[in-house]
Design a protein around this motif. Sequence first.
Motif, short mmCIF file in Angstrom:
data_model
loop_
_atom_site.label_atom_id
_atom_site.label_comp_id
_atom_site.label_asym_id
_atom_site.label_seq_id
_atom_site.Cartn_x
_atom_site.Cartn_y
_atom_site.Cartn_z
N TRP A 11 -77.04 -35.15 -12.12
CA TRP A 11 -77.23 -33.71 -12.12
C TRP A 11 -76.09 -33.05 -11.36
O TRP A 11 -75.41 -33.69 -10.55
N ASP A 21 -83.16 -30.45 -8.97
CA ASP A 21 -83.76 -31.69 -9.48
C ASP A 21 -83.67 -32.83 -8.46
O ASP A 21 -84.54 -33.70 -8.40
N CYS A 33 -82.04 -30.87 -18.75
CA CYS A 33 -81.57 -31.48 -17.50
C CYS A 33 -82.68 -32.30 -16.85
O CYS A 33 -82.50 -33.46 -16.47
N GLY A 44 -80.21 -25.14 -19.06
CA GLY A 44 -79.11 -25.69 -18.29
C GLY A 44 -78.23 -26.61 -19.11
O GLY A 44 -77.02 -26.43 -19.20
N GLN A 57 -87.53 -24.60 -9.77
CA GLN A 57 -86.38 -25.48 -9.59
C GLN A 57 -85.10 -24.69 -9.73
O GLN A 57 -84.87 -24.03 -10.75
N ASN A 79 -78.43 -24.19 -9.81
CA ASN A 79 -77.40 -23.47 -9.06
C ASN A 79 -76.18 -23.17 -9.91
O ASN A 79 -75.30 -22.43 -9.50
N PHE A 121 -76.31 -22.18 -13.49
CA PHE A 121 -76.51 -21.11 -14.47
C PHE A 121 -77.51 -20.03 -14.07
O PHE A 121 -77.62 -19.02 -14.75
#
Lengths: 612, 339
Positions: free
Chosen positions: B26, B32, B61, B135, B208, B211, B213
Amino acid sequence: MNPKTVEQLDQVTIRFAGDSGDGMQLTGARFTSETAQLGNDLSTLPDFPAEIRAPAGSLPGVSGFQIHFADHDILTPGDQPNVLVAMNPAALRTNLRDLPLGGTLIVNRDAFTDRNLEKAGYTSNPLEDGSVAEYQVHAVPLTSMTLEALKEIDVSKREAERAKNMFALGLMSWLYTRPLEGTVASIERKFAKRPEIVQANVTALRAGYAFGETTEGFATQYEVRPAPLPPGTYRNITGNQAIALGLVAASVQSGLAVYLGAYPITPASEILETLAGYKHFGVRTFQAEDEIAAAGAALGASFGGALGITTSSGPGIVLKQEVIGLAVTLELPLVILDIQRAGPSTGMPTKPEQADLLNVLFGRNSESPVPVVAASTPGGCFDAAIEACRIALKYRTPVFCLSDAYLANGSEPWLIPDPATLPDISTAFAEQADHEGAFMPYLRDVQTLARPWAIPGTPGLEHRIGGLEKADGTGNVSYDPDNHDYMVRVRAQKVAGIAADIPELEVDHDEGADLLVLGWGGTYGPIASAVRRVRKTGGKVAQAHLTHLNPFPANTGGVLRSYDRVLVPEMNLGQLLKLVRAEFLVDAVGYNRVRGMPFSSAELGEAIEGLL
Amino acid sequence: MSGGNGHGPLVQLSAKDFKTDQEVRWCPGCGDYAILAAMQSFMPELGVPRERTVFVSGIGCAARFPYYMQTYGMHSIHGRAPAIATGLATSRPDLSVWVVTGDGDALSIGGNHLIHALRRNVNLKILLFNNQIYGLTKGQYSPTSEVGKVTKSTPMGSLDYPFNPVSLAIGAEATFVARSIDTDRKHLTEVLRRAATHRGTAFVEIYQNCNIFNDGAFDVVKEQKENQIRLEHGQPIRFGAEGERGVRQRADGSCELVDVAEAGALLVHDEHQVHSSLAFALSRLAHTPEGPTPIGIFRDVERPVYDELMAEQLEAASESRGKGDLGELLHAGDTWTIA
Ligand code: SF4
C-alpha cells in the motif's frame, strides 16, 4: 356392435394438445408411463408456452406433449404426429399444420363453442366447414361425456370438467391398448388427501376407456409390441432429471459433497429444484441473489473442498463468465451446466438452441481455456454430468456441461446403471508441504498439470490465491513477462492435454461412404435417425457425434480428413463448423436452422441426400 | 477463548505468526496499514487456528489484505467477495470467514451481494474499509463520496447522493453493525473482537484514510475527538470534549443532538433492541462524517444463522429419510425390467 379389430403397428407418434389449464403435460406423462411399462421404446417432447397461464382458450396458451413409441429402438420424439388430440380450437389451429393429411384427429367437440372459435381466430367451425375433411376425424364430446360419467360423484362442476383429460387418456389408452393400473395408482398417490378427486379422475379414466370399447366410432384398436431393448431395469427420464442424478452420482463417486449455487431460470430451474430434494445425500443447494453470486458461491464452496456446481441457461451464463474466468486462474474445480435456449438475450426461454458453444469457449476475457462436455440424449445427460465433474476434479478446472431445452424436457427410457459400474472420480486434497518443507500452491502434477488442492482447515498449507497473475510454483503475485507467457501457455496446455484422457471420436462408418455427418449435443437423435433413413434407401453415409468439444478427441482431425465431405448440422449459424474449419482445415459445410425446434429427421435426411 | 483445531495442542500464536512473507504494497501512510496491524495483533487472541481462518476479498486497495495474512485467503473479483465467502462459509461452518472490502467494491459493483449476505445472516465478518474514493483506479468518486466531490471523473463535482454504509446495512437486515476508525487501535480491536464472536453476519465500517486521493476525509471525526459520538451499550449517549453534548430521541423516533445541560433525559443506547429503528435513527445523525458522528456498535441482535440452518436441514433430511443410497435414488419412481 361390431367386434373390434386389432391392428399391429411398428410405431406411432401422438400429440396431445390443449389449453395450459387442460392438463396436457400430465396426460402425456401418464400415457408415457403406461407405454414404458409395456416395454416400447419411446421418446417424448413437451412443448409448453413460457407464460404460466396465458388467457384460457388463446393461441399462446396452447400446451402440447408429443410421444413417439415403437416396437424397435427409436431416436426422436417423431417429426410429425400420426395422431393429434386437440382439446380446443386453439390447440387445433396451432397443431393441425403438423398432422399429415390422412392422419387421425381426435377433438373435444364440446370445446368448439363460438367463443372458443373466436379466441382461436376461426370465423367458422373447422369441424363443420370442411377444413378437416382430409383427416380421419373423431369429434368426441369429451366434456359432456365426462360430466355425465361423474354425475354421481360429489365434486364441483368445475372439478368434474377438469377430469376430461383423464377421459381422453382413457380413450387413448384403449385405442393403443395401454394398461391403466399405473395411472390409477398415480392418481391415488397424488390426491391421497382428496378421495373424491381420486374417484372423479379414476372414473373419467375408465369411462374414456369404456367409451373406446363400445363406440362404433373407433373400429380398430392398435397394438405396438415391446421393443427388444437390452435387458435391465429401466425408468423414463428427462435430461434435467438425468443431470440431477448424475451430479449426485458424481458426489458419491468422488466422495465430495455437492454444493449447487443457482438462480432460477428456464429451462434449468428443475435441476435446482430436484437437487434441493436430495439433502439426505449431503447436497447443499443455495438459491443465490443472482447468477453471479450463484457461480461465486459454488466457487467459494470448491475452495473449501466441495464439488462446486452452478446451473443456468444462456442469459445466466453470460453473467457467470466473470467467476468462471476467476476459476480458470484459481485452477479450482467448478462445473457449470448450461441448459441452452434460444436467444439472443431473453430469446425464447422454453425453446432449444445450440448457440452458446462459442460463448462458453470464448466468452471470457483473455486466454481462458475451459473444457466443454455436451450431452447427446436425455439419458446421456447423466453421463455428461459425471464426466464434467471428473474432468473438473482431476484437472482442477471449471468445466462446462452443455444440454438444451430439448434434452432437458424430452424423455426416453433409461437403462438404470449399477452404481458399482460408475467411474471412481475421487481426488486427493494436498495434506503436506510439497517443496522443501514449504507448500507451493501452483506446483503442478507433471502428468495432468493440475495444481494441488489444499483446503482450509489443513494446518501448514495456508496460502493465498487470487485473480492476479501468479508466479509459477509459489502462486505469489507476479508481473514478470516471461512468467505470464508461461502461465498462459501452461493453462492452455493443461486443458489441451485432457484429449489424452477422453475417448476417441467414434465413427458409425458405412462401407463406401465418403460423406461424414458430424454433430454435437442434443441433435444426436434427429441426426442418427436421418442417417438411418438415408441408409434405408441405399445412401452411403457415415456419422460421428462429439461429446467433448474442448478439447476435441485426439483423432478428430484424422476422422474428418478421411472423408471427402463433412456435413455439420447445428441449431445455430455454424459454430462447430467454424471450429472444425479453423482447427482442422477441412472444408466442412453446415446445415443450420434456428427455429427453436429440434431438427426433423426428414429435413436432415434431405440435407444429407443433397450431398450424396 | 478456546480454539482447539483437533490436530494437537494449541500453540499460542503472536501477531507475527499472522504476517506473510509478501511485501505490503500500500502507499506509505495509507490507513490500511493500521487496520492490518490491528488485525494481525488481534488474531492470536481470537484463538482460531490459522488454518481455520479465511480472508476473502474483491478488488481495490483493501482487497490486497488477504495476501498479507498468514491464513487461507482468496483475492477474488470486483464486488463478489460476499458471494464467494457465502459459498465457503455455508459449506464449511467450521471456518472463520472474513470478507475485506472497500466502498466501491461493497457498495457499488457488489452492492447486491452485500445486502443479500446481510439479510441471510451467513456466518461472515465483513469489514468495509471506507475511504470515500476509488484508490486503486487512481481517484474517481465512490458511492460514499460527498455530493459535489471534484475528482478526475467529476471535474464539475459529483452528482451522486452517497450511501451511509451503516444505514444501508441496518436497512438490509444486518444483525451486527458497527463503525470504527483505522488509527484508533483500541476501539477497532474491541469492535473486531465483538464482530468475531457475533453469530451470523457482522458488518463493520472502518473509516480508512486514503492519503493519496482523499487525504483527511475523516479528519473532522478522527482528529476532533469531540465529534466522536461513542456508542456504549446501556449508557446515555454523550459526546464532546467534556461530554457536554448528547443524543435525544424525538417523539417521531428520530434522533437529535442536544446540549446535556438543557436537555431532559438522554437516549440510552441499546445494541440489542430487536427493532432496527433505534440503530437506524442513530446512523442518521451523520450521513457523512462532516460533524458529530456515531462510532461503535449500532446493533447486535440474534437471529438464526443461515449456515447452521442449512446444516440442520441436511441433518433432518438424513434422519428422516436415512442417508442417501445412490442405487435406491436411481431406481426411484416408475421402473420396469426387461429380461
Ligand atoms: S491509493 Fe489510497 S487507499 Fe489505495 S493504497 Fe494508496 S493510500 Fe491506500
